[in-house]
Design a protein around this motif. Structure first.
Motif, PDB file in Angstrom:
ATOM      1  N   THR A 152      64.978 -42.392  26.206  1.00 51.67           N
ATOM      2  CA  THR A 152      64.010 -42.496  27.324  1.00 51.67           C
ATOM      3  C   THR A 152      64.178 -41.379  28.369  1.00 51.67           C
ATOM      4  O   THR A 152      63.459 -41.335  29.356  1.00 51.67           O
ATOM      5  CB  THR A 152      64.015 -43.861  28.068  1.00 51.67           C
ATOM      6  OG1 THR A 152      65.147 -43.927  28.939  1.00 51.67           O
ATOM      7  CG2 THR A 152      63.976 -45.036  27.118  1.00 51.67           C
ATOM      8  N   GLN A 153      65.144 -40.466  28.132  1.00 52.14           N
ATOM      9  CA  GLN A 153      65.356 -39.381  29.109  1.00 52.14           C
ATOM     10  C   GLN A 153      65.270 -37.995  28.483  1.00 52.14           C
ATOM     11  O   GLN A 153      65.770 -37.037  29.054  1.00 52.14           O
ATOM     12  CB  GLN A 153      66.730 -39.522  29.752  1.00 52.14           C
ATOM     13  CG  GLN A 153      66.850 -40.721  30.651  1.00 52.14           C
ATOM     14  CD  GLN A 153      68.106 -40.661  31.504  1.00 52.14           C
ATOM     15  OE1 GLN A 153      68.769 -39.639  31.591  1.00 52.14           O
ATOM     16  NE2 GLN A 153      68.415 -41.751  32.145  1.00 52.14           N
ATOM     17  N   GLY A 154      64.646 -37.901  27.315  1.00 54.85           N
ATOM     18  CA  GLY A 154      64.621 -36.614  26.608  1.00 54.85           C
ATOM     19  C   GLY A 154      63.996 -35.502  27.438  1.00 54.85           C
ATOM     20  O   GLY A 154      64.553 -34.399  27.543  1.00 54.85           O
ATOM     21  N   HIS A 155      62.839 -35.773  28.026  1.00 53.24           N
ATOM     22  CA  HIS A 155      62.133 -34.768  28.822  1.00 53.24           C
ATOM     23  C   HIS A 155      62.929 -34.406  30.072  1.00 53.24           C
ATOM     24  O   HIS A 155      63.069 -33.246  30.433  1.00 53.24           O
ATOM     25  CB  HIS A 155      60.734 -35.278  29.188  1.00 53.24           C
ATOM     26  CG  HIS A 155      60.741 -36.632  29.830  1.00 53.24           C
ATOM     27  ND1 HIS A 155      61.425 -37.721  29.315  1.00 53.24           N
ATOM     28  CD2 HIS A 155      60.170 -37.087  30.975  1.00 53.24           C
ATOM     29  CE1 HIS A 155      61.265 -38.768  30.103  1.00 53.24           C
ATOM     30  NE2 HIS A 155      60.514 -38.408  31.120  1.00 53.24           N
ATOM     31  N   TYR A 156      63.497 -35.437  30.735  1.00 50.68           N
ATOM     32  CA  TYR A 156      64.326 -35.220  31.934  1.00 50.68           C
ATOM     33  C   TYR A 156      65.561 -34.395  31.565  1.00 50.68           C
ATOM     34  O   TYR A 156      65.900 -33.411  32.237  1.00 50.68           O
ATOM     35  CB  TYR A 156      64.721 -36.590  32.493  1.00 50.68           C
ATOM     36  CG  TYR A 156      65.688 -36.561  33.649  1.00 50.68           C
ATOM     37  CD1 TYR A 156      65.259 -36.281  34.942  1.00 50.68           C
ATOM     38  CD2 TYR A 156      67.053 -36.846  33.447  1.00 50.68           C
ATOM     39  CE1 TYR A 156      66.154 -36.277  36.012  1.00 50.68           C
ATOM     40  CE2 TYR A 156      67.943 -36.849  34.503  1.00 50.68           C
ATOM     41  CZ  TYR A 156      67.495 -36.567  35.782  1.00 50.68           C
ATOM     42  OH  TYR A 156      68.381 -36.570  36.835  1.00 50.68           O
TER      43      TYR A 156
END
Ligand SMILES: NC(=O)c1ccc[n+]([C@@H]2O[C@H](COP(=O)([O-])OP(=O)(O)OC[C@H]3O[C@@H](n4cnc5c(N)ncnc54)[C@H](O)[C@@H]3O)[C@@H](O)[C@H]2O)c1
Length: 251
Positions: A152-156
């Motif tokens: 859920t934090q790949g882009h971040y």
């Protein structure tokens, strides 16, 4: 004090880690320009009051780090009034958790605009006067997410890896003018962002137990390392990214 005679500018300074950094740098003797989105003006005024209570001068400006023209205006105004910006803390950031498969382009772009391009625009805006004065400290607030992404934090995480890379490359491009560029990689810090990201008490308990220090971070935990990187104590440190995570991650 450690930062006597210095002027610092902090982005995203109305709350959380940015607010504590701004107040903490003032407590170490710096005058501080605090900036954040116009919507954060009430909280920004509270940070201003705390800085003034510490006996330091505070410059307060609305600033969206995705707007090049507004960055240039604000940085020019602070440089003129304060006589120069000695320390830039690129702290503004966003995190909207989403699995990569469900990620829309707008969310991807928003994260890169704030967390990565914001560093580029603010750093480029401050460098000319730092180069002219042959001194400067740039501190990017990255994340341990930038070293190892999680679901859920790949882009971040990708934006924070970019922040670490920008730190390394800027350090090599500006070191000859006496400017250092370093990053802090916080672990899980219990701010609005941190709490929203964790979600439940079970998660908080789980990660507290994983950490060597058996607790998660308070925004104040980030202040000391930033003050060190902003001060003469770190004269020979550049291009580095320092984990401030209570021993939750070791690389
Ligand atoms: N809290 C954590 O666990 C944690 C961990 C690692 C890294 N970080 C990083 O630390 C920094 C601060 O995070 P925080 O936990 O205090 O979050 P926060 O959400 O409490 O604060 C972020 C601040 O950035 C500001 N901001 C957002 N978009 C902006 C824009 N376009 N222009 C200017 N300001 C903008 C917000 O208004 C807010 O004041 C961020 O870069 C974040 O990614 C936080």
């Amino acid at each position: 004090m450690l930062l006597d005679g210095k002027t610092a500018l902090v982005t995203g300074a109305s709350r959380g880690i940015g607010a504590e950094i701004a107040i903490g740098l003032a407590e170490q003797g710096a005058d501080v320009a605090i900036t954040d989105l116009a919507s954060q003006s009430v909280d920004l005024a509270k940070v201003q009051a705390a800085i003034e209570a510490a006996g330091r001068t505070c410059y307060n400006h609305a600033l969206d780090v995705t707007s090049k023209s507004s960055i240039e205006d604000v940085f020019a105004a602070v440089t003129e009034t304060a006589g120069g910006i000695d320390i830039l803390v690129n702290n503004a950031g966003i995190l909207v958790p989403k699995r990569l498969e469900e990620l829309d382009e707008a969310t991807w772009d928003a994260h890169f605009d704030v967390n990565a391009k914001g560093i580029l625009l603010c750093t480029n805006a401050v460098l000319p006067q730092m180069r002219a004065r042959k001194q400067g400290r740039i501190i990017n607030i990255a994340s341990i997410a930038g070293r190892q992404g999680s679901p859920t934090q790949g882009h971040y995480a990708a934006t924070k890896s970019t922040a670490i890379t920008l730190t390394r490359v800027y350090a090599q491009e500006v070191g000859m003018d006496g400017i250092t560029v370093n990053a802090i990689c916080p672990g899980i810090i219990l701010t609005e962002m941190g709490k929203e990201n964790l979600g439940s008490q079970e998660e908080i308990d789980h990660w507290s137990n994983v950490a060597a220090l058996k607790r998660l971070g308070d925004p104040k935990d980030v202040v000391g390392p930033v003050a060190f990187l902003g001060s003469d104590l770190s004269n020979f440190v550049t291009g580095q990214s320092i984990n401030v995570c209570g021993g939750i991650y070791f690389h």
